[in-house]
Write an enzyme that holds these catalytic residues in place. Structure first.
Site, PDB file in Angstrom:
ATOM      1  N   THR A  49     -13.453  -1.394  -2.969  1.00  0.00           N
ATOM      2  CA  THR A  49     -13.386  -1.273  -1.512  1.00  0.00           C
ATOM      3  C   THR A  49     -12.133  -0.535  -1.044  1.00  0.00           C
ATOM      4  OG1 THR A  49     -12.323  -3.441  -1.236  1.00  0.00           O
ATOM      5  CG2 THR A  49     -14.739  -3.373  -1.220  1.00  0.00           C
ATOM      6  N   HIS A  90      -7.007 -10.522  -5.495  1.00  0.00           N
ATOM      7  CA  HIS A  90      -6.305 -10.056  -4.306  1.00  0.00           C
ATOM      8  C   HIS A  90      -7.047 -10.540  -3.065  1.00  0.00           C
ATOM      9  CE1 HIS A  90      -9.233  -6.828  -5.243  1.00  0.00           C
ATOM     10  NE2 HIS A  90      -9.406  -6.826  -3.943  1.00  0.00           N
ATOM     11  N   HIS A 140       0.824  -1.205   0.000  1.00  0.00           N
ATOM     12  CA  HIS A 140       0.000   0.000   0.000  1.00  0.00           C
ATOM     13  C   HIS A 140       0.858   1.254   0.000  1.00  0.00           C
ATOM     14  CE1 HIS A 140      -2.807   3.106   0.460  1.00  0.00           C
ATOM     15  NE2 HIS A 140      -2.420   3.399   1.672  1.00  0.00           N
ATOM     16  N   HIS A 187      -8.043  -9.974   1.306  1.00  0.00           N
ATOM     17  CA  HIS A 187      -8.212  -9.127   2.487  1.00  0.00           C
ATOM     18  C   HIS A 187      -8.277 -10.064   3.688  1.00  0.00           C
ATOM     19  CE1 HIS A 187      -9.239  -5.504   0.094  1.00  0.00           C
ATOM     20  NE2 HIS A 187      -9.798  -6.386  -0.727  1.00  0.00           N
ATOM     21  N   HIS A 216     -10.993 -11.563  -3.751  1.00  0.00           N
ATOM     22  CA  HIS A 216     -11.742 -10.900  -4.812  1.00  0.00           C
ATOM     23  C   HIS A 216     -11.083 -11.192  -6.157  1.00  0.00           C
ATOM     24  CE1 HIS A 216     -13.068  -7.676  -1.661  1.00  0.00           C
ATOM     25  NE2 HIS A 216     -13.782  -8.795  -1.583  1.00  0.00           N
ATOM     26  N   GLU A 226     -14.124  -8.659   4.156  1.00  0.00           N
ATOM     27  CA  GLU A 226     -14.732  -7.345   3.968  1.00  0.00           C
ATOM     28  C   GLU A 226     -16.253  -7.459   4.067  1.00  0.00           C
ATOM     29  OE1 GLU A 226     -11.905  -4.307   2.236  1.00  0.00           O
ATOM     30  OE2 GLU A 226     -12.716  -5.375   0.488  1.00  0.00           O
TER      31      GLU A 226
END
Length: 315
Positions: free
Chosen positions: A233, A125, A91, A127, A150, A137
């Site tokens: 998201t 990817h 990130h 989460h 996802h 999520e």
């Protein structure tokens, strides 16, 4: 304790005045020393994040509406093995960034299930939470799963995600939940082993002979799903996503789930709780595949048959 709280407030306020353009981050990254913009402040990073069709959401099953058009999807190319890099991008504050991402061949496609057109895969990817704790999520009836994958697709006619995001239904994302199991899922060995080589941000390694079919439930377990209109998201949270969230989960052991928490963000902090909290529905409808209704009716039918048999036996 009181002094620490006051200091944090003053520090955050002073930083805010000098860095209104601070990068976005997950709540687990927000500290006094790093006043990045957590999920509640994402609308300050991108106004779209404060929209009325945001994702993820809590799916309340009893409020979903059965839609007979939501038949099983058709998957083309999901069975073919491919070679691709798995990336820890840590990130960086850029838009449309995901923490652990695998780029996909556009030969993998989905259609059917009342989708407007054929959609081609571009990336997947994950989460996750902390050491196998809650981290998905989307939630189902308030339950948050340990992890969520996802698989992102764009309409066949588009050439990039940015182009597809200009279309309200330009992106189709398949969401899959993970559940802790008592044994390891050998189909995920290559992914879990690869994580050891991408601990630090900006690193990547190659996955060989991987197919999407091995990563998702069997086709017979893909008939039960939920559908709604939502968004990305992460900022800029573009509201251009047709979401398909599957009910059946993918098993991973506690050790496999925890392996994702061994990665690190750019500041060296452990990469945990990489999820956005659920967002308000604002009147949107959530639909369920007809397979859910068939399953319920089959259950009722079974009960009826057993009742009849019981009555006959009592005569």
């Amino acid at each position: 304790m009181r002094t620490h709280i006051v200091f944090c407030f003053v520090f955050a306020f002073a930083s805010l005045k000098t860095s209104l353009g601070a990068e976005w981050c997950y709540q687990s990254q927000v500290t006094c020393a790093k006043p990045c913009q957590g999920p509640l402040k994402w609308p300050e990073v991108a106004a779209t994040c404060g929209g009325k069709a945001q994702s993820p959401i809590n799916i309340v099953t009893k409020k979903t509406l059965t839609d007979g058009r939501l038949q099983p999807l058709s998957y083309t190319g999901y069975q073919y093995a491919f070679q691709s890099d798995i990336i820890n991008n840590g990130h960086s504050g850029n838009f449309c960034v995901h923490i652990v991402q695998v780029n996909l061949p556009d030969s993998a496609k989905i259609e059917g299930g009342n989708l407007e057109s054929s959609y081609k895969a571009i990336q997947l990817h994950f989460h996750w939470g902390a050491d196998g704790g809650p981290g998905s999520e989307h939630t189902i009836d308030g339950e948050q799963y340990p992890m969520e994958m996802h698989i992102v697709h764009i309409k066949q006619r588009y050439h990039s995600l940015s182009e597809a995001l200009k279309d309200k239904s330009g992106v189709a994302v398949l969401g899959f939940f993970y559940q802790e199991s008592g044994s390891s899922n050998r189909k995920y060995d290559s992914v879990i082993n690869a994580l050891k080589n991408i601990i630090r941000p900006g690193t990547n390694t190659t996955l060989y002979d991987l197919s999407l079919e091995t990563l998702i439930p069997s086709h017979s377990d893909l008939t039960v799903y939920y559908r709604y209109q939502g968004s990305l998201t992460t900022p800029q949270c573009d509201e251009a996503v047709v979401w398909t969230v599957f009910e059946n989960t993918i098993p991973l052991s506690k050790q496999q789930l925890s392996a994702f928490s061994q990665l690190s963000f750019a500041d060296g902090q452990k990469m945990t709780s990489t999820f956005r909290p659920v967002q308000p529905l604002y009147g949107r409808e959530v639909y369920r595949s007809s397979a859910v209704a068939v399953w319920v009716n089959s259950g009722l039918l079974l009960c009826s048959v057993l009742s009849v048999v019981a009555l006959n036996l009592s005569d």
